[in-house]
Scaffold this active site. Structure first.
Site, mmCIF file in Angstrom:
data_model
loop_
_atom_site.group_PDB
_atom_site.id
_atom_site.type_symbol
_atom_site.label_atom_id
_atom_site.label_comp_id
_atom_site.label_asym_id
_atom_site.label_seq_id
_atom_site.Cartn_x
_atom_site.Cartn_y
_atom_site.Cartn_z
ATOM 1 C CG HIS A 61 -2.046 -0.994 1.094
ATOM 2 N ND1 HIS A 61 -3.141 -0.970 1.914
ATOM 3 C CD2 HIS A 61 -2.233 -2.044 0.255
ATOM 4 C CE1 HIS A 61 -3.958 -1.945 1.598
ATOM 5 N NE2 HIS A 61 -3.420 -2.624 0.589
ATOM 6 C CD GLU A 63 -2.367 4.236 2.677
ATOM 7 O OE1 GLU A 63 -3.567 4.522 2.697
ATOM 8 O OE2 GLU A 63 -1.904 3.296 1.986
ATOM 9 C CB CYS A 86 -6.900 -0.465 4.806
ATOM 10 S SG CYS A 86 -5.144 -0.887 4.931
ATOM 11 C CB CYS A 89 -2.530 1.991 5.517
ATOM 12 S SG CYS A 89 -1.972 0.845 4.239
#
Length: 130
Positions: A61, A63, A86, A89
């Site tokens: 991801h 992040e 999410c 993250c």
């Protein structure tokens, strides 16, 4: 947020191109990230997405990529993310010292436990489209 959108353009998963920019208390960029595969591994756009429970698990991801790109630990960081983080993250960003998160688009179906854990951790998220 514009720089997060530029980072997202580099994303390699066609399901969602996500970008993240982390800035310090003086609004200076400390790291950027976008969703893509592990180094040396095939990308979704080259091979295919690996979907489990409606999520592509091939990519890291944005992040997490941004946190991995931080040169050192900073105080009072702010994150700008193109999509709502999410819970995983969110936890990574807050553990890295992010104290404020802005995002542009709501993403996914968050469950009640997500909001309870967010409240417990206490780092606010703000949607820029609200």
């Amino acid at each position: 947020m514009g720089i997060a959108e530029l980072a997202a353009a580099r994303g390699t998963c066609p399901r969602a191109k996500v970008g993240c920019v982390i800035v310090d208390k003086n609004n200076r960029i400390k790291a950027t990230g976008y969703n893509s595969s592990n180094p040396g591994q095939p990308h979704c756009e080259d091979d295919r997405c690996i979907v489990v429970d409606h999520h592509c698990i091939r990519t890291i991801h944005a992040e997490v990529a941004a946190v991995l790109n931080l040169e050192r630990r900073y105080d009072k960081l702010t994150a700008y993310v193109t999509h709502e983080p999410c819970i995983h993250c969110y936890k990574v960003l807050t553990a890295a010292g992010v104290t404020l998160i802005f995002y542009k688009e709501r993403y996914g179906n968050m469950i009640g436990e997500y909001y309870a854990l967010r409240k417990e951790i206490g780092v606010p998220l703000h949607c820029t489209d609200d």
